[in-house]
Design a protein around this motif. Structure first.
Motif, PDB file in Angstrom:
ATOM      1  N   PHE A   1       0.854  -1.182   0.000  1.00 47.00           N
ATOM      2  CA  PHE A   1       0.000   0.000   0.000  1.00 47.00           C
ATOM      3  C   PHE A   1       0.895   1.239   0.000  1.00 47.00           C
ATOM      4  O   PHE A   1       1.892   1.275   0.718  1.00 47.00           O
ATOM      5  N   LEU A   2       0.522   2.251  -0.757  1.00 45.50           N
ATOM      6  CA  LEU A   2       1.244   3.515  -0.803  1.00 45.50           C
ATOM      7  C   LEU A   2       0.205   4.616  -0.835  1.00 45.50           C
ATOM      8  O   LEU A   2      -0.698   4.598  -1.677  1.00 45.50           O
ATOM      9  N   GLY A   3       0.307   5.548   0.106  1.00 47.38           N
ATOM     10  CA  GLY A   3      -0.718   6.581   0.142  1.00 47.38           C
ATOM     11  C   GLY A   3      -0.334   7.780   0.972  1.00 47.38           C
ATOM     12  O   GLY A   3       0.828   7.966   1.347  1.00 47.38           O
ATOM     13  N   GLN A   4      -1.341   8.569   1.253  1.00 46.08           N
ATOM     14  CA  GLN A   4      -1.158   9.781   2.047  1.00 46.08           C
ATOM     15  C   GLN A   4      -2.279   9.884   3.059  1.00 46.08           C
ATOM     16  O   GLN A   4      -3.417   9.504   2.790  1.00 46.08           O
ATOM     17  N   CYS A   5      -1.931  10.401   4.217  1.00 43.92           N
ATOM     18  CA  CYS A   5      -2.878  10.614   5.300  1.00 43.92           C
ATOM     19  C   CYS A   5      -3.310  12.082   5.260  1.00 43.92           C
ATOM     20  O   CYS A   5      -2.457  12.972   5.246  1.00 43.92           O
ATOM     21  N   TYR A   6      -4.611  12.319   5.225  1.00 43.42           N
ATOM     22  CA  TYR A   6      -5.144  13.683   5.176  1.00 43.42           C
ATOM     23  C   TYR A   6      -5.928  13.984   6.447  1.00 43.42           C
ATOM     24  O   TYR A   6      -6.579  13.103   6.999  1.00 43.42           O
ATOM     25  N   VAL A   7      -5.881  15.242   6.869  1.00 47.50           N
ATOM     26  CA  VAL A   7      -6.681  15.706   8.000  1.00 47.50           C
ATOM     27  C   VAL A   7      -7.533  16.861   7.500  1.00 47.50           C
ATOM     28  O   VAL A   7      -7.009  17.846   6.974  1.00 47.50           O
ATOM     29  N   ASP A   8      -8.859  16.740   7.650  1.00 41.11           N
ATOM     30  CA  ASP A   8      -9.725  17.827   7.192  1.00 41.11           C
ATOM     31  C   ASP A   8      -9.827  18.907   8.258  1.00 41.11           C
ATOM     32  O   ASP A   8      -9.214  18.815   9.324  1.00 41.11           O
ATOM     33  N   THR A   9     -10.601  19.931   7.985  1.00 39.31           N
ATOM     34  CA  THR A   9     -10.709  21.070   8.906  1.00 39.31           C
ATOM     35  C   THR A   9     -11.368  20.692  10.227  1.00 39.31           C
ATOM     36  O   THR A   9     -11.230  21.405  11.211  1.00 39.31           O
ATOM     37  N   ASN A  10     -12.092  19.574  10.268  1.00 47.23           N
ATOM     38  CA  ASN A  10     -12.705  19.099  11.516  1.00 47.23           C
ATOM     39  C   ASN A  10     -11.787  18.165  12.289  1.00 47.23           C
ATOM     40  O   ASN A  10     -12.190  17.605  13.305  1.00 47.23           O
ATOM     41  N   GLY A  11     -10.572  17.932  11.775  1.00 48.20           N
ATOM     42  CA  GLY A  11      -9.634  17.049  12.449  1.00 48.20           C
ATOM     43  C   GLY A  11      -9.813  15.579  12.113  1.00 48.20           C
ATOM     44  O   GLY A  11      -9.158  14.718  12.695  1.00 48.20           O
ATOM     45  N   GLU A  12     -10.695  15.259  11.150  1.00 45.02           N
ATOM     46  CA  GLU A  12     -10.920  13.866  10.753  1.00 45.02           C
ATOM     47  C   GLU A  12      -9.776  13.394   9.860  1.00 45.02           C
ATOM     48  O   GLU A  12      -9.450  14.041   8.874  1.00 45.02           O
ATOM     49  N   GLU A  13      -9.197  12.265  10.217  1.00 40.43           N
ATOM     50  CA  GLU A  13      -8.095  11.697   9.441  1.00 40.43           C
ATOM     51  C   GLU A  13      -8.636  10.686   8.431  1.00 40.43           C
ATOM     52  O   GLU A  13      -9.516   9.895   8.754  1.00 40.43           O
ATOM     53  N   THR A  14      -8.099  10.714   7.216  1.00 39.37           N
ATOM     54  CA  THR A  14      -8.477   9.778   6.158  1.00 39.37           C
ATOM     55  C   THR A  14      -7.210   9.329   5.451  1.00 39.37           C
ATOM     56  O   THR A  14      -6.344  10.143   5.148  1.00 39.37           O
ATOM     57  N   LEU A  15      -7.123   8.039   5.177  1.00 42.24           N
ATOM     58  CA  LEU A  15      -6.004   7.495   4.421  1.00 42.24           C
ATOM     59  C   LEU A  15      -6.461   7.224   2.988  1.00 42.24           C
ATOM     60  O   LEU A  15      -7.468   6.566   2.780  1.00 42.24           O
ATOM     61  N   HIS A  16      -5.743   7.756   2.025  1.00 48.88           N
ATOM     62  CA  HIS A  16      -6.000   7.485   0.617  1.00 48.88           C
ATOM     63  C   HIS A  16      -4.800   6.710   0.103  1.00 48.88           C
ATOM     64  O   HIS A  16      -3.669   7.193   0.213  1.00 48.88           O
ATOM     65  N   ALA A  17      -5.029   5.521  -0.427  1.00 46.39           N
ATOM     66  CA  ALA A  17      -3.910   4.680  -0.848  1.00 46.39           C
ATOM     67  C   ALA A  17      -4.226   3.913  -2.123  1.00 46.39           C
ATOM     68  O   ALA A  17      -5.375   3.623  -2.426  1.00 46.39           O
ATOM     69  N   LEU A  18      -3.167   3.597  -2.830  1.00 44.82           N
ATOM     70  CA  LEU A  18      -3.228   2.657  -3.942  1.00 44.82           C
ATOM     71  C   LEU A  18      -2.577   1.378  -3.461  1.00 44.82           C
ATOM     72  O   LEU A  18      -1.688   1.409  -2.610  1.00 44.82           O
ATOM     73  N   TRP A  19      -3.022   0.245  -3.978  1.00 44.40           N
ATOM     74  CA  TRP A  19      -2.413  -1.006  -3.551  1.00 44.40           C
ATOM     75  C   TRP A  19      -2.184  -1.923  -4.730  1.00 44.40           C
ATOM     76  O   TRP A  19      -2.857  -1.845  -5.746  1.00 44.40           O
ATOM     77  N   LEU A  20      -1.204  -2.766  -4.549  1.00 45.97           N
ATOM     78  CA  LEU A  20      -0.791  -3.702  -5.575  1.00 45.97           C
ATOM     79  C   LEU A  20      -0.657  -5.065  -4.928  1.00 45.97           C
ATOM     80  O   LEU A  20       0.080  -5.222  -3.958  1.00 45.97           O
ATOM     81  N   LEU A  21      -1.404  -6.038  -5.413  1.00 46.65           N
ATOM     82  CA  LEU A  21      -1.389  -7.392  -4.871  1.00 46.65           C
ATOM     83  C   LEU A  21      -0.532  -8.274  -5.760  1.00 46.65           C
ATOM     84  O   LEU A  21      -0.722  -8.318  -6.980  1.00 46.65           O
TER      85      LEU A  21
END
Length: 162
Positions: free
Chosen positions: A104-124
């Motif tokens: 998995f390779l991605g980035q962790c984002y934090v929105d203005t409300n402090g909610e964290e989200t991980l966006h990733a691409l993956w290769l099996l």
């Protein structure tokens, strides 16, 4: 008047710095995807490395996969608050000798409300029996979004159980 204006500017600068610090994205904790996959990440060590477990959900369609270990790293949040991360899952399979690994390779984002989200691409990758079968050993390439269940971010006991 000059002192109060300076104090106001200083207070605003401190507030911006504190708000920036709160937006750092930390991977440790419990995460869930839209397909009900679950990931639990331990606390990052001093070198920004982590370990944990990954468990596909029923919607992912892989009933033969068991809870599997993961290892990874995250960029230093002091340098990049919404950091880039990578991790590898070496799948444990029920009644199978086939080896599978996902990166998995991605980035962790934090929105203005402090909610964290991980966006990733993956290769099996699945083990191939020969070079002639190599073309079909890499089976998936997709985007996954992981979020922390409500209340997990506030619970500072990150590294929860599956």
């Amino acid at each position: 008047m000059g002192r109060s204006a300076f104090a106001l500017v200083l207070a605003l600068a401190l507030a911006v710095c504190v708000a920036h610090v709160e937006r750092k994205c930390l991977l440790s904790g419990s995460w869930r995807s839209d397909t009900s996959c679950r990931m639990v990440v331990s606390t990052l060590d001093k070198d920004n490395r982590f370990s944990g477990f990954y468990l596909p959900g029923p919607a992912a369609g892989y009933s033969e996969l068991l809870t599997s270990p993961l290892e990874g790293s995250q960029q230093d949040t002091a340098l990049v608050p919404q950091s880039i991360f990578s991790f590898t899952v070496n799948w444990q399979l029920r009644d199978s000798e086939t080896a599978r690994t996902t990166v998995f390779l991605g980035q962790c984002y934090v929105d203005t409300n402090g909610e964290e989200t991980l966006h990733a691409l993956w290769l099996l990758r699945e083990a191939a029996n020969s070079p002639a079968e190599d073309w079909k050993a890499t089976r998936h390439f997709a985007k996954v979004v992981l979020t922390q269940p409500l209340g997990v971010q506030q619970a500072q006991g990150r590294g929860a159980q599956l």
